[in-house]
Design a protein around this motif. Structure first.
Motif, PDB file in Angstrom:
ATOM      1  N   PHE A  68     -15.134  21.759  -1.818  1.00 11.71           N
ATOM      2  CA  PHE A  68     -14.001  22.652  -1.653  1.00 11.71           C
ATOM      3  C   PHE A  68     -12.707  22.029  -2.144  1.00 11.71           C
ATOM      4  N   LEU A  69     -12.638  20.702  -2.182  1.00  6.57           N
ATOM      5  CA  LEU A  69     -11.494  20.072  -2.827  1.00  6.57           C
ATOM      6  C   LEU A  69     -11.524  20.390  -4.310  1.00  6.57           C
ATOM      7  N   THR A  70     -12.707  20.358  -4.883  1.00  9.93           N
ATOM      8  CA  THR A  70     -12.855  20.755  -6.277  1.00  9.93           C
ATOM      9  C   THR A  70     -12.474  22.212  -6.456  1.00  9.93           C
ATOM     10  N   ALA A  71     -12.856  23.057  -5.501  1.00  8.32           N
ATOM     11  CA  ALA A  71     -12.539  24.474  -5.589  1.00  8.32           C
ATOM     12  C   ALA A  71     -11.042  24.696  -5.662  1.00  8.32           C
ATOM     13  N   ALA A  72     -10.302  23.891  -4.943  1.00 11.33           N
ATOM     14  CA  ALA A  72      -8.858  24.042  -4.964  1.00 11.33           C
ATOM     15  C   ALA A  72      -8.302  23.813  -6.356  1.00 11.33           C
ATOM     16  N   ALA A  73      -8.855  22.827  -7.030  1.00 13.70           N
ATOM     17  CA  ALA A  73      -8.398  22.559  -8.397  1.00 13.70           C
ATOM     18  C   ALA A  73      -8.792  23.697  -9.317  1.00 13.70           C
ATOM     19  N   VAL A  74     -10.019  24.174  -9.179  1.00 11.53           N
ATOM     20  CA  VAL A  74     -10.490  25.256 -10.041  1.00 11.53           C
ATOM     21  C   VAL A  74      -9.718  26.531  -9.781  1.00 11.53           C
ATOM     22  N   ALA A  75      -9.319  26.752  -8.526  1.00 12.04           N
ATOM     23  CA  ALA A  75      -8.572  27.952  -8.200  1.00 12.04           C
ATOM     24  C   ALA A  75      -7.302  28.054  -9.030  1.00 12.04           C
ATOM     25  N   ALA A  76      -6.745  26.912  -9.354  1.00 10.92           N
ATOM     26  CA  ALA A  76      -5.532  26.924 -10.166  1.00 10.92           C
ATOM     27  C   ALA A  76      -5.803  27.545 -11.519  1.00 10.92           C
ATOM     28  N   LYS A 135       0.558  14.083  -9.045  1.00  9.15           N
ATOM     29  CA  LYS A 135      -0.154  12.991  -8.387  1.00  9.15           C
ATOM     30  C   LYS A 135      -1.606  13.350  -8.095  1.00  9.15           C
ATOM     31  N   ASP A 136      -1.855  14.620  -7.802  1.00  6.63           N
ATOM     32  CA  ASP A 136      -3.219  15.037  -7.467  1.00  6.63           C
ATOM     33  C   ASP A 136      -4.054  15.114  -8.729  1.00  6.63           C
ATOM     34  N   ARG A 137      -5.059  14.273  -8.820  1.00  7.54           N
ATOM     35  CA  ARG A 137      -5.857  14.165 -10.037  1.00  7.54           C
ATOM     36  C   ARG A 137      -6.588  15.456 -10.372  1.00  7.54           C
ATOM     37  N   PHE A 138      -7.109  16.131  -9.364  1.00  3.67           N
ATOM     38  CA  PHE A 138      -7.895  17.335  -9.601  1.00  3.67           C
ATOM     39  C   PHE A 138      -7.013  18.484 -10.066  1.00  3.67           C
ATOM     40  N   CYS A 139      -5.883  18.606  -9.452  1.00  5.30           N
ATOM     41  CA  CYS A 139      -4.924  19.612  -9.867  1.00  5.30           C
ATOM     42  C   CYS A 139      -4.480  19.325 -11.307  1.00  5.30           C
ATOM     43  N   ARG A 140      -4.247  18.062 -11.603  1.00  2.00           N
ATOM     44  CA  ARG A 140      -3.797  17.664 -12.933  1.00  2.00           C
ATOM     45  C   ARG A 140      -4.836  18.033 -13.998  1.00  2.00           C
ATOM     46  N   GLN A 141      -6.098  17.765 -13.728  1.00  2.00           N
ATOM     47  CA  GLN A 141      -7.147  18.050 -14.700  1.00  2.00           C
ATOM     48  C   GLN A 141      -7.331  19.547 -14.903  1.00  2.00           C
ATOM     49  N   ALA A 142      -7.330  20.300 -13.809  1.00  2.00           N
ATOM     50  CA  ALA A 142      -7.527  21.745 -13.926  1.00  2.00           C
ATOM     51  C   ALA A 142      -6.361  22.393 -14.646  1.00  2.00           C
ATOM     52  N   PHE A 143      -5.132  21.994 -14.308  1.00  2.00           N
ATOM     53  CA  PHE A 143      -3.960  22.552 -14.971  1.00  2.00           C
ATOM     54  C   PHE A 143      -3.971  22.232 -16.467  1.00  2.00           C
ATOM     55  N   ARG A 144      -4.392  21.015 -16.827  1.00  2.00           N
ATOM     56  CA  ARG A 144      -4.437  20.647 -18.242  1.00  2.00           C
ATOM     57  C   ARG A 144      -5.409  21.538 -19.006  1.00  2.00           C
ATOM     58  N   ALA A 145      -6.596  21.750 -18.425  1.00  2.00           N
ATOM     59  CA  ALA A 145      -7.597  22.575 -19.104  1.00  2.00           C
ATOM     60  C   ALA A 145      -7.060  23.980 -19.345  1.00  2.00           C
ATOM     61  N   ALA A 146      -6.374  24.527 -18.350  1.00  2.00           N
ATOM     62  CA  ALA A 146      -5.802  25.860 -18.509  1.00  2.00           C
ATOM     63  C   ALA A 146      -4.667  25.862 -19.516  1.00  2.00           C
ATOM     64  N   LEU A 147      -3.839  24.833 -19.486  1.00  2.00           N
ATOM     65  CA  LEU A 147      -2.699  24.773 -20.397  1.00  2.00           C
ATOM     66  C   LEU A 147      -3.137  24.698 -21.858  1.00  2.00           C
ATOM     67  N   HIS A 155     -21.357  -2.010 -13.732  1.00  5.06           N
ATOM     68  CA  HIS A 155     -19.995  -2.001 -13.198  1.00  5.06           C
ATOM     69  C   HIS A 155     -19.009  -1.432 -14.196  1.00  5.06           C
ATOM     70  N   ASP A 156     -19.460  -0.484 -15.014  1.00  8.01           N
ATOM     71  CA  ASP A 156     -18.556   0.148 -15.959  1.00  8.01           C
ATOM     72  C   ASP A 156     -17.672   1.142 -15.217  1.00  8.01           C
ATOM     73  N   VAL A 157     -16.500   1.355 -15.742  1.00  8.14           N
ATOM     74  CA  VAL A 157     -15.591   2.332 -15.174  1.00  8.14           C
ATOM     75  C   VAL A 157     -15.830   3.666 -15.872  1.00  8.14           C
ATOM     76  N   LEU A 158     -16.044   4.720 -15.096  1.00 10.16           N
ATOM     77  CA  LEU A 158     -16.266   6.026 -15.691  1.00 10.16           C
ATOM     78  C   LEU A 158     -14.951   6.570 -16.219  1.00 10.16           C
ATOM     79  N   GLU A 159     -15.064   7.270 -17.345  1.00  7.38           N
ATOM     80  CA  GLU A 159     -13.868   7.813 -17.955  1.00  7.38           C
ATOM     81  C   GLU A 159     -13.288   8.926 -17.098  1.00  7.38           C
ATOM     82  N   ASP A 160     -11.994   9.072 -17.200  1.00 11.36           N
ATOM     83  CA  ASP A 160     -11.297  10.128 -16.475  1.00 11.36           C
ATOM     84  C   ASP A 160     -11.357  11.403 -17.296  1.00 11.36           C
ATOM     85  N   GLY A 161     -12.520  12.030 -17.302  1.00 12.87           N
ATOM     86  CA  GLY A 161     -12.712  13.213 -18.127  1.00 12.87           C
ATOM     87  C   GLY A 161     -12.380  14.477 -17.376  1.00 12.87           C
TER      88      GLY A 161
END
Length: 871
Positions: A253-261, A334-346, A103-109
């Motif tokens: 495809f939800l993931t694709a949207a984040a990657v598209a950014a 608010k969108d977690r996937f968008c947030r992660q993809a944008f951070r990686a690019a930034l 029941h461990d919580v996975l990191e928000d990587g």
């Protein structure tokens, strides 16, 4: 998924695995992205075989590739990339499985995941997806994994066999058996689901974003999307449909949207290769728009995510001052996937715009460690000298970053490693060997320079630097390395440097290193597995030649202890996972099975856990021996601890003999993990075969129930009825003892409600003992309030035993107050034994003044004499 040639000028699609590995090691992230595209079907297939869940398998696949990226320089044989990736995938999946069970919580990587519809739900109806998962889960891993990999690898027997590490004939046999075990009506659905859920280009781009390969990623994106669409694995990725329209269909495809950014970020930096341009002191402005053209990349210019990225830059700017503001604005999305993809690019953008200013920001308190490391490694790849200067000048937080990235620095700027090692404090973590490994990297490149640098090191990291040199030197000239280590000045931990030399020798000549293992003291660190001299040498020898190493173990029984043999665990696990029956048969034949039991035990508890059923099936075909009996115990105990469903099934195979009955009792105890898993009780009892039920209840009451594991006493009172009458008194005492550790007054009221007699007296004595250990004064007052009689005598006896170690005088007085002569003598004997160990003179004085018969006094004096001999 089969990677197709894309027609790119560099011809990378035609490069071998080994060529791609070498290119990636030189910093070519495009090469690693191609490795991902080439092997993602295999990696996710292995994870699916273990996890049984399509979405979870892609999460584990992402974790595996990111681990591979970090550890790429540990791959010894680039041509064996597939097998190396396969083992990393297995470890990632098993790790996820353990975290899920715990029941461990996975990191928000950086992995792009969400709670949207699963890939298997996109591949088929919800009912079919559930049926596929359930049916696959029922297959043993030995047959499940070949089926998955066969269909995931384009129905290639060769590729599936290579991924598992077995022959093509063995793979065919497992495929045939696996198909037989499937219900006929399910075979077609499973084959279709496995084929249609191969990871797509979206998966590849997710990894590319995470490693920072998408700085200006259109070229990479184009190649990957073209390769994937050419193989038919992903049609949506190359369609003209808006990504936002496709988003609603599945998680992929939800993931694709984040990657598209990240694909479309309009910024002025390039894909990183080994010849990246140098950073200038001035922070450049980023063009508002940047034309990107490729042969086959899809366009996302009209996507809402691209518009959002562009709007952020238009609002906050593109210069150095805008970077922190952009970061905070992205963090607020608010969108977690968008947030992660944008951070990686930034992060990649920030390194080019203002690396020197960005590093202090990421080293600041509360910043994400993964982002922090990504930032520095991006900078290091662009300009090693300036990046190291910036790190050393960064102030608070630089030490942790420097230690984590020291091996990367050793590869691109080895001349800076000694300077950093001198400034780093000694690590509190025994397993942190970055200085050792960094100097080993330096020594591989230039032994003489590394030796000179290590000898010049001062401070707490000097020994590690010397160890790294000794390990590499011993590969080419063991005797010279040993002589050098022996001549090092006083104050140097020569034994540890000798061990490092032995490990280096084991990598090139395993048997010679093992023959020399007694040259160095055993060493080892308490509570740290596989740290002895023998364990470390065995670990490296097994990597070099496992069969020869195991042959040596069989030829030298008893030379190495259990702690030493734990060093075989990693290699044994790999071989066990590849072919359990074949591996065990070979070990039984060459006589090494008994010697490697400690390693097998660790394997079955960790990354070889998926082979328990296969090992058990093999054991059923073997004649009984000391080795097979012990191995059977390991399978039962590890299954009880981690896989109780399997453990319950194995009960049917235990013989109806005294030995078999003992195994059932031990299994019952292990199922509760020392009381930590008592919450399983109702479910286990419901599913347990009749033969296991009484041992299960007795183990719960008599071996696992305590003040820390007791949840609701009323539940346990009700469970007493599950025991036969003869077994209840002992269980009642256990319950009273556990209850008294929590609320003794309630336990007393319950015990008082029991029918008068031995059972009630036993409960009172048990709770008094527990209460006395917790609150001696409160327990003493309660006993003093009891009327003379059996209940008081038994309670006083238990109390005396509970407090004798801490309060011997009080315990002696309580012993003398017992009316029953036999009880009085028992309590006095135990009390006087404890006192005699510390003060035999006083013990004898107490005996002489006590109200005992001459015979009793002689018995007590004898107890004093025995206690004196023991101590």
């Amino acid at each position: 998924m089969k990677l197709q040639k894309t027609g790119k000028a560099d011809g990378s699609a035609s490069r071998s695995d080994a060529e791609l590995v070498h290119a990636a090691r030189r910093g070519d992230k495009r090469a690693f992205v191609e490795i991902v595209a080439r092997h993602q079907a295999m990696v996710c297939g292995i994870a699916l075989g273990i996890l049984g869940d399509f979405a979870a398998s892609e999460d584990a696949g992402q974790e595996a590739f990111l681990t591979a990226w970090r550890k790429f320089h540990e791959l010894r044989e680039p041509e064996r990339l597939r097998g190396w990736l396969g083992q990393i995938a297995r470890n990632a999946a098993l790790g996820q499985l353990r975290r899920k069970r715990g029941h461990d919580v996975l990191e928000d990587g950086l992995a792009l995941t969400d709670d949207s519809p699963q890939p298997d739900e996109a591949a088929a109806s919800e009912e079919e997806a559930a049926l596929v998962r359930e049916t696959l889960a029922k297959l043993p891993e030995t047959y499940r994994l070949p089926l998955i990999l066969y269909y995931r690898e384009g129905q290639s027997v060769r590729l599936a066999a290579e991924a598992i590490g077995v022959s093509e004939d063995a793979l065919k046999q497992r495929l045939a058996r696996g198909r037989e075990m499937l219900r006929e009506q399910m075979a077609g659905k499973i084959e279709t689901a496995l084929t249609r859920t191969v990871p797509t280009a979206i998966f590849t781009m997710t990894i590319a974003a995470a490693i920072g390969a998408l700085a200006a990623p259109a070229a990479v994106a184009g190649g990957v999307f073209a390769a994937t669409s050419a193989s038919g694995a992903s049609t949506a990725a190359t369609s003209g449909t808006s990504i936002l329209t496709a988003m609603s269909t599945s998680k992929a495809f939800l993931t694709a949207a984040a990657v598209a950014a990240t694909i479309c970020v309009p910024i002025g930096y390039q894909i990183h290769t080994g010849t990246a341009p140098q950073v200038t002191n001035a922070a450049p402005e980023i063009p508002a728009q940047m034309a990107v053209t490729t042969n086959s990349a899809p366009t996302f210019d009209e996507s809402a995510l691209f518009a959002e990225w562009r709007a952020l830059h238009e609002r906050y700017g593109t210069n150095a001052q805008a970077m922190p503001q952009l970061y905070e604005a992205i963090s607020a999305l608010k969108d977690r996937f968008c947030r992660q993809a944008f951070r990686a690019a930034l992060i990649s953008e920030w390194v080019q715009v203002d690396a020197a200013g960005g590093l202090p920001f990421f080293l600041g308190k509360g910043r994400d460690e993964t982002q922090r490391r990504q930032f520095f490694e991006e900078w290091l790849a662009r300009d090693p000298r300036v990046a190291v200067d910036g790190l050393l000048a960064a102030g608070t937080g630089w030490e942790k970053m420097a230690r984590e990235c020291l091996k990367a620095i050793a590869r691109v700027a080895p001349e800076r490693v000694p300077e950093i090692a001198v400034r780093l404090p000694k690590s509190d973590n025994y397993w942190e060997r970055e200085v050792h490994e960094s100097f080993a990297i330096m020594a591989e490149r230039d032994l003489a320079s590394a030796q000179k640098a290590a000898e010049a090191i001062t401070g707490p990291n000097r020994d590690q630097a010397l160890e790294g040199v000794a390990q590499v030197w011993a590969k080419s000239d063991f005797n010279a390395a040993i002589a050098w280590a022996g001549g090092l000045p006083e104050g140097t931990d020569r034994d540890e440097i000798f061990r490092a030399a032995l490990v280096g020798k084991a990598a090139v000549d395993p048997l010679a290193a093992l023959d020399s293992v007694r040259l160095v003291p055993p060493g080892g660190r308490y509570a740290h597995s596989a740290t002895t001299t023998g364990a470390r040498v065995l670990m490296e020898a097994a990597k070099a030649d496992l069969d020869a190493t195991l042959g040596w173990v069989a030829a030298h029984p008893g030379l190495l202890g259990r702690d030493d043999l734990a060093g075989l665990a990693y290699s044994v696990t790999d071989r066990l996972n590849a072919d359990p029956a074949g591996f065990l048969t070979a070990r039984a034949t060459d006589g090494s099975l008994l010697g490697i039991l400690p390693a097998l035990d660790l394997a079955l508890l960790n990354n070889g856990a998926g082979q328990r059923a296969a090992v058990w099936d093999w054991l059923k075909t073997q004649p009984e021996s000391e080795a097979t009996k012990d191995l059977k115990k390991h399978v039962l105990s590890s299954a009880a601890f981690q896989e109780p469903g399997l453990a319950l099934q194995l009960v049917a195979d235990l013989p109806a003999t005294p030995d078999g009955d003992k195994q059932v009792v031990e299994l019952a105890r292990c199922l509760f993990n020392g009381g930590n898993a008592l919450g399983r009780f109702d479910k286990l009892y419901e599913q347990a075969p009749d033969r296991l039920r009484q041992p299960l209840v007795e183990a719960a009451f008599n071996q696992c129930l305590s003040g820390s594991t007791l949840d609701d006493p009323q539940k346990w009172i009700a469970r007493l009825s599950l025991l036969p009458e003869a077994s209840r008194p002992k269980a009642i005492e256990s319950l009273a003892r556990a209850w008294a550790q929590q609320t003794p007054e309630e336990a007393i009221n319950w015990a008082a409600s029991l029918p008068s007699g031995d059972t009630q007296n036993g409960a009172m004595a048990a709770l008094t003992s527990a209460w006395g250990a917790k609150d001696p004064h409160g327990a003493a007052e309660w006993i003093a309030s009891l009327p003379a009689g059996t209940e008081r005598d038994r309670s006083a006896e238990s109390f005396a035993l509970a407090v004798a170690q801490t309060f011997p005088r009080e315990a002696w007085d309580w012993a003398l107050s017992i009316g029953d002569s036999a009880g009085r003598l028992r309590a006095a004997t135990e009390t006087i034994k404890m006192l005699a160990a510390r003060d035999p003179v006083t013990a004898r004085q107490w005996i002489e003044t006590g109200t005992f018969s001459a015979e009793a006094k002689a018995e007590l004096q004898s107890a004093v004499e025995k206690a004196g001999k023991v101590h």
